[in-house]
Design a protein around this motif. Sequence first.
Motif, PDB file in Angstrom:
ATOM      1  N   LEU A 161       1.258   6.006   9.232  1.00 58.30           N
ATOM      2  CA  LEU A 161       0.762   4.707   9.712  1.00 58.30           C
ATOM      3  C   LEU A 161       1.411   4.366  11.060  1.00 58.30           C
ATOM      4  O   LEU A 161       0.728   4.013  12.027  1.00 58.30           O
ATOM      5  N   ALA A 203       2.771  -3.022   8.289  1.00 61.61           N
ATOM      6  CA  ALA A 203       2.621  -3.073   9.738  1.00 61.61           C
ATOM      7  C   ALA A 203       3.692  -3.983  10.327  1.00 61.61           C
ATOM      8  O   ALA A 203       3.413  -5.071  10.806  1.00 61.61           O
ATOM      9  N   SER A 240      -2.163  -6.917  13.177  1.00 65.58           N
ATOM     10  CA  SER A 240      -2.914  -5.890  12.444  1.00 65.58           C
ATOM     11  C   SER A 240      -4.330  -5.781  12.997  1.00 65.58           C
ATOM     12  O   SER A 240      -4.878  -4.679  13.095  1.00 65.58           O
ATOM     13  N   LYS A 242      -2.286   4.001   3.038  1.00 61.88           N
ATOM     14  CA  LYS A 242      -2.480   2.842   3.917  1.00 61.88           C
ATOM     15  C   LYS A 242      -3.892   2.712   4.455  1.00 61.88           C
ATOM     16  O   LYS A 242      -4.507   3.714   4.855  1.00 61.88           O
ATOM     17  N   TYR A 243      -4.337   1.474   4.505  1.00 60.97           N
ATOM     18  CA  TYR A 243      -5.578   1.106   5.194  1.00 60.97           C
ATOM     19  C   TYR A 243      -5.216   0.854   6.656  1.00 60.97           C
ATOM     20  O   TYR A 243      -4.394  -0.017   6.942  1.00 60.97           O
ATOM     21  N   TRP A 244      -5.794   1.621   7.547  1.00 61.50           N
ATOM     22  CA  TRP A 244      -5.526   1.395   8.982  1.00 61.50           C
ATOM     23  C   TRP A 244      -6.748   1.840   9.760  1.00 61.50           C
ATOM     24  O   TRP A 244      -7.007   3.022   9.899  1.00 61.50           O
ATOM     25  N   ARG A 297      -6.911  -6.289  -2.492  1.00 60.70           N
ATOM     26  CA  ARG A 297      -6.131  -5.550  -3.484  1.00 60.70           C
ATOM     27  C   ARG A 297      -5.150  -6.449  -4.238  1.00 60.70           C
ATOM     28  O   ARG A 297      -4.342  -5.953  -5.025  1.00 60.70           O
ATOM     29  N   ALA A 332       0.841  -1.206   0.000  1.00 56.45           N
ATOM     30  CA  ALA A 332       0.000   0.000   0.000  1.00 56.45           C
ATOM     31  C   ALA A 332       0.868   1.245   0.000  1.00 56.45           C
ATOM     32  O   ALA A 332       1.865   1.321   0.722  1.00 56.45           O
ATOM     33  N   HIS A 365      -5.802  -2.265  13.958  1.00 55.70           N
ATOM     34  CA  HIS A 365      -6.993  -1.655  13.340  1.00 55.70           C
ATOM     35  C   HIS A 365      -7.990  -1.237  14.419  1.00 55.70           C
ATOM     36  O   HIS A 365      -8.591  -0.170  14.363  1.00 55.70           O
ATOM     37  N   SER A 423      -8.965 -11.146   4.737  1.00 54.53           N
ATOM     38  CA  SER A 423      -8.018 -10.162   5.268  1.00 54.53           C
ATOM     39  C   SER A 423      -8.161  -8.914   4.409  1.00 54.53           C
ATOM     40  O   SER A 423      -8.034  -8.999   3.182  1.00 54.53           O
ATOM     41  N   GLY A 424      -8.453  -7.783   5.024  1.00 51.02           N
ATOM     42  CA  GLY A 424      -8.809  -6.576   4.274  1.00 51.02           C
ATOM     43  C   GLY A 424      -7.935  -6.318   3.060  1.00 51.02           C
ATOM     44  O   GLY A 424      -8.405  -6.268   1.921  1.00 51.02           O
ATOM     45  N   SER A 425      -6.631  -6.198   3.293  1.00 46.18           N
ATOM     46  CA  SER A 425      -5.735  -5.798   2.208  1.00 46.18           C
ATOM     47  C   SER A 425      -5.650  -6.854   1.100  1.00 46.18           C
ATOM     48  O   SER A 425      -5.197  -6.555  -0.005  1.00 46.18           O
TER      49      SER A 425
END
Length: 360
Positions: A272, A314, A222, A33-35, A169, A30, A226, A164-166
């Motif tokens: 992040l 992370a 993570s 970032k997704y956080w 992608r 990323a 989060h 898992s979120g990421s």
Amino acid sequence: MNALHTFKTINYTKLTNSGTFTFAAPSNIALVKYWGKKQNQIPANPSLSFTLKNCKTITKLQYQPKAEKNISFDLLFEGQVKESFRPKIQKYFERIQDLCPYILDYHFKIDTQNTFPHSSGIASSASGMAALSATIIALEKLVNPNQTEAFYLQKASLLARLGSGSACRSIKGNIVVWGETDSIENSSDFFGVTFPYEVNNIFNNYQDTILLVDKGEKQVSSTVGHDLMHNHPFAERRFKQAHENIQQLKDILKTGNLTEFIALVESEALTLHAMMMTSTPYFILMKPNTLEIINEIWKFRESTKIPVCFTLDAGANVHVLYPEKYKISVTEFITNTLAKHCQNNQFIHDEMGNGAENVS
Ligand code: PMV
């Protein structure tokens, strides 16, 4: 939820034969970032990543029809039974069973392996969940073949997100946005979409050398990280900043202005980690060598004017990002100056790639 409802498979046949699919899916890195997340793996802010090419999980799914309807699977990692991965996969199947009720008709044997060294500190959840979701969608294509390719791709990303979120992608390449945001048309909280705008040639095959600084187990997962964005004093401003940064990055990707690119990407990485350091409780995932490397990169960039920059996920590892045309000089710099800050001098060369592929 309406949007989710459209992904529910209602009409499907039951296969009478067993079969196998094998898919490879890459990791991704990323830049924005997704956080922080809401319920059901909905991101608190949009993110944008480069899909990678070499760091992959390869997953073989064998399906065998059975009479009773339930979740049933065996799990192997590199050919060996791996009980410690079971709870995560069990949870994944529970989350997707409503959208994919056909999975209850089969017993699965899942055999998975990574191309990168085991416990290298490289998160395998993104590539792992993307590869597994790609195999599930391959099965869906057999039991319900009437959808469009676009639907299957979106649903594969959506299933990966539930793992898992990421991971959402990692289904497609080579620049992916996940999370609804005004500046990206058709962006969605439910699945990743390929960045739909012009991208400057300077980003073709953009390089990512991953420096393995610390291969140990992370002190804070993570999932916990989060969660700590709930009631975080800077959360709302941070979430807003991610939208702003995606909008800005959209222009940077078009113009190829690497000075602006570097400033944005490094700021995102440090933000992040700043969120981690200002959570309650606070925590630090960087190691002293992470900072040594960052300082060396800054020195090298200053003295050579080569547009190399870093980002972090992370953990303590450092991703070194640079245009392909500087590969030789940056590799020399990494080997001579940065490798000594890595565990066992280890690093992995990777670059932008194209997402999950059928390797059956
Ligand atoms: O997908 P998760 O829950 O492991 O979260 C990954 C979060 C970061 O890697 C830190 C950022 C990102 O967008 O990938």
